[in-house]
Design a protein around this motif. Structure first.
Motif, PDB file in Angstrom:
ATOM      1  N   ARG A   1       0.838  -1.208   0.000  1.00 54.09           N
ATOM      2  CA  ARG A   1       0.000   0.000   0.000  1.00 54.09           C
ATOM      3  C   ARG A   1       0.867   1.249   0.000  1.00 54.09           C
ATOM      4  N   LEU A   2       1.959   1.225   0.760  1.00 54.09           N
ATOM      5  CA  LEU A   2       2.880   2.366   0.771  1.00 54.09           C
ATOM      6  C   LEU A   2       3.457   2.635  -0.610  1.00 54.09           C
ATOM      7  N   SER A   3       3.773   1.569  -1.321  1.00 53.55           N
ATOM      8  CA  SER A   3       4.385   1.713  -2.645  1.00 53.55           C
ATOM      9  C   SER A   3       3.420   2.340  -3.650  1.00 53.55           C
ATOM     10  N   GLN A   4       2.143   2.316  -3.339  1.00 49.46           N
ATOM     11  CA  GLN A   4       1.141   2.876  -4.241  1.00 49.46           C
ATOM     12  C   GLN A   4       0.891   4.363  -3.996  1.00 49.46           C
ATOM     13  N   LEU A   5       1.442   4.881  -2.919  1.00 51.42           N
ATOM     14  CA  LEU A   5       1.163   6.266  -2.537  1.00 51.42           C
ATOM     15  C   LEU A   5       2.076   7.230  -3.280  1.00 51.42           C
ATOM     16  N   ASP A   6       1.548   8.389  -3.585  1.00 53.49           N
ATOM     17  CA  ASP A   6       2.326   9.475  -4.175  1.00 53.49           C
ATOM     18  C   ASP A   6       2.689  10.451  -3.055  1.00 53.49           C
ATOM     19  N   PRO A   7       3.996  10.607  -2.744  1.00 55.09           N
ATOM     20  CA  PRO A   7       4.388  11.515  -1.655  1.00 55.09           C
ATOM     21  C   PRO A   7       3.799  12.907  -1.794  1.00 55.09           C
ATOM     22  N   ALA A   8       3.602  13.362  -3.027  1.00 52.50           N
ATOM     23  CA  ALA A   8       3.080  14.716  -3.240  1.00 52.50           C
ATOM     24  C   ALA A   8       1.688  14.881  -2.649  1.00 52.50           C
ATOM     25  N   ASP A   9       0.946  13.775  -2.516  1.00 54.37           N
ATOM     26  CA  ASP A   9      -0.403  13.861  -1.967  1.00 54.37           C
ATOM     27  C   ASP A   9      -0.399  14.206  -0.484  1.00 54.37           C
TER      28      ASP A   9
ATOM     29  N   GLU B   1      18.903  30.393   5.854  1.00 53.59           N
ATOM     30  CA  GLU B   1      19.479  31.476   5.060  1.00 53.59           C
ATOM     31  C   GLU B   1      20.626  32.151   5.806  1.00 53.59           C
ATOM     32  N   GLU B   2      20.440  32.389   7.098  1.00 56.63           N
ATOM     33  CA  GLU B   2      21.489  33.034   7.888  1.00 56.63           C
ATOM     34  C   GLU B   2      22.691  32.111   8.083  1.00 56.63           C
ATOM     35  N   LEU B   3      22.439  30.849   8.380  1.00 56.53           N
ATOM     36  CA  LEU B   3      23.530  29.928   8.690  1.00 56.53           C
ATOM     37  C   LEU B   3      24.390  29.599   7.479  1.00 56.53           C
ATOM     38  N   ARG B   4      23.793  29.566   6.293  1.00 57.54           N
ATOM     39  CA  ARG B   4      24.569  29.132   5.128  1.00 57.54           C
ATOM     40  C   ARG B   4      25.673  30.121   4.752  1.00 57.54           C
ATOM     41  N   LEU B   5      25.633  31.309   5.315  1.00 53.97           N
ATOM     42  CA  LEU B   5      26.685  32.283   5.056  1.00 53.97           C
ATOM     43  C   LEU B   5      27.990  31.889   5.732  1.00 53.97           C
ATOM     44  N   ASP B   6      27.890  31.130   6.828  1.00 54.30           N
ATOM     45  CA  ASP B   6      29.078  30.811   7.623  1.00 54.30           C
ATOM     46  C   ASP B   6      29.310  29.321   7.852  1.00 54.30           C
ATOM     47  N   TYR B   7      28.337  28.474   7.524  1.00 58.87           N
ATOM     48  CA  TYR B   7      28.453  27.054   7.842  1.00 58.87           C
ATOM     49  C   TYR B   7      28.022  26.198   6.656  1.00 58.87           C
ATOM     50  N   ARG B   8      28.599  25.006   6.563  1.00 59.63           N
ATOM     51  CA  ARG B   8      28.096  23.993   5.640  1.00 59.63           C
ATOM     52  C   ARG B   8      26.810  23.432   6.248  1.00 59.63           C
ATOM     53  N   LEU B   9      25.817  23.148   5.425  1.00 59.50           N
ATOM     54  CA  LEU B   9      24.536  22.686   5.937  1.00 59.50           C
ATOM     55  C   LEU B   9      24.141  21.367   5.280  1.00 59.50           C
ATOM     56  N   ALA B  10      23.478  20.525   6.064  1.00 55.90           N
ATOM     57  CA  ALA B  10      23.007  19.228   5.567  1.00 55.90           C
ATOM     58  C   ALA B  10      21.749  18.839   6.328  1.00 55.90           C
ATOM     59  N   ILE B  11      21.072  17.820   5.818  1.00 55.95           N
ATOM     60  CA  ILE B  11      19.916  17.222   6.495  1.00 55.95           C
ATOM     61  C   ILE B  11      20.183  15.734   6.631  1.00 55.95           C
ATOM     62  N   ALA B  12      19.882  15.178   7.800  1.00 56.64           N
ATOM     63  CA  ALA B  12      19.977  13.734   8.025  1.00 56.64           C
ATOM     64  C   ALA B  12      18.690  13.295   8.714  1.00 56.64           C
ATOM     65  N   THR B  13      17.911  12.457   8.032  1.00 59.57           N
ATOM     66  CA  THR B  13      16.569  12.139   8.501  1.00 59.57           C
ATOM     67  C   THR B  13      16.245  10.670   8.308  1.00 59.57           C
ATOM     68  N   ASN B  14      15.416  10.148   9.195  1.00 59.76           N
ATOM     69  CA  ASN B  14      14.943   8.777   9.055  1.00 59.76           C
ATOM     70  C   ASN B  14      13.822   8.654   8.032  1.00 59.76           C
ATOM     71  N   ARG B  15      13.424   9.751   7.410  1.00 62.49           N
ATOM     72  CA  ARG B  15      12.505   9.646   6.275  1.00 62.49           C
ATOM     73  C   ARG B  15      13.178   8.852   5.157  1.00 62.49           C
ATOM     74  N   GLY B  16      12.364   8.367   4.235  1.00 63.38           N
ATOM     75  CA  GLY B  16      12.911   7.560   3.160  1.00 63.38           C
ATOM     76  C   GLY B  16      12.581   8.080   1.782  1.00 63.38           C
ATOM     77  N   HIS B  17      11.721   7.345   1.047  1.00 63.49           N
ATOM     78  CA  HIS B  17      11.516   7.595  -0.381  1.00 63.49           C
ATOM     79  C   HIS B  17      10.897   8.953  -0.681  1.00 63.49           C
ATOM     80  N   ASP B  18      10.173   9.543   0.283  1.00 62.48           N
ATOM     81  CA  ASP B  18       9.471  10.796   0.002  1.00 62.48           C
ATOM     82  C   ASP B  18      10.308  12.036   0.258  1.00 62.48           C
ATOM     83  N   MET B  19      11.558  11.862   0.686  1.00 58.94           N
ATOM     84  CA  MET B  19      12.354  13.019   1.079  1.00 58.94           C
ATOM     85  C   MET B  19      12.706  13.908  -0.104  1.00 58.94           C
ATOM     86  N   SER B  20      12.937  13.333  -1.263  1.00 61.00           N
ATOM     87  CA  SER B  20      13.281  14.157  -2.431  1.00 61.00           C
ATOM     88  C   SER B  20      12.150  15.117  -2.775  1.00 61.00           C
TER      89      SER B  20
END
Length: 232
Positions: free
Chosen positions: A72-80, A96-115
């Motif tokens: 059922r999960l595979s049938q879902l559209d993340p955009a919905d 916006e403020e931090l990117r002037l002075d620091y490298r930024l990243a995201i690390a999350t337990n989300r999966g296929h819908d993160m993009s």
């Protein structure tokens, strides 16, 4: 010296806590399973902090039921579902403020819908890399995704800070040898307010934090914390 900031996603820069339990309960109902008890704090913490696979392992022990849910999960559209999400207050302003002075990243337990989520909120304008549960063998509380995010940015974990909202986030940061700051706009909703320390020691000068146990109550507190932490 902190050179990079890695953000958790849900509950940190994206406000999705109000949707998590209803989503799982809708999904369970789709395949005829009983709902999760929203009054059970441990059950809620599991849903809010662990990847889908671990949530299913905990609540759906029958492999046949798991298979039906995954189908059922595979049938879902993340955009919905992304349209129902909202940003945590001041998230883009702080990025916006931090990117002037620091490298930024995201690390999350989300999966296929993160993009789709990254595109929806425009996070790719601010962060260099996004690491999800699909990129590592062991998601949080394992340190793997934090270590990978640091590797992708070309810095040692000790020069990065991780900010998240759950105990799982703090455990992953500690295991990675990375400083951790907890964020909780509403500390009543999570045990993360008990956190506030990592391998790096005290999280922040008292003048820059509010809330229980040195937990950020406003993302706008993060830039002044980092300036104080780096001696600026």
């Amino acid at each position: 010296m902190i050179k990079a900031v890695i953000f958790d996603c849900d509950g940190t820069i994206v406000d999705s806590r109000h949707l998590m339990i209803p989503f799982y309960n809708w999904l369970f109902a789709e395949v005829g399973l009983a709902p999760i008890d929203e009054t059970n704090e441990e059950a809620v913490d599991i849903c809010l902090s662990l990847p889908d696979g671990d949530v299913l392992d905990h609540f759906v022990p029958d492999p046949a039921d798991q298979l039906r849910i995954r189908k059922r999960l595979s049938q879902l559209d993340p955009a919905d579902f992304i349209e129902d999400l909202r940003l945590e207050p001041h998230a883009l302003e702080v990025l916006e403020e931090l990117r002037l002075d620091y490298r930024l990243a995201i690390a999350t337990n989300r999966g296929h819908d993160m993009s789709a989520l990254v595109r929806h909120f425009g996070f790719d304008d601010f962060v260099e890399t996004v690491v999800t549960a699909r990129d590592v063998a062991n998601p949080k509380p394992s340190p793997d995704m934090l270590v990978l995010a640091a590797e992708r940015m070309g810095i040692p974990p000790a020069e990065a800070l991780y900010i998240g909202d759950t105990d799982v986030d703090g455990q992953a940061a500690e295991a990675a040898g990375m400083e951790f700051v907890c964020y909780r706009r509403d500390p009543e909703q999570t045990s993360a307010a008990r956190l506030g320390r990592s391998a790096g020691g005290a999280v922040a000068p008292d003048s820059h934090l509010s809330g229980p146990a040195d937990c950020l109550g406003d993302l706008r507190q993060l830039p002044p914390y980092l300036r104080a932490r780096n001696g600026h």
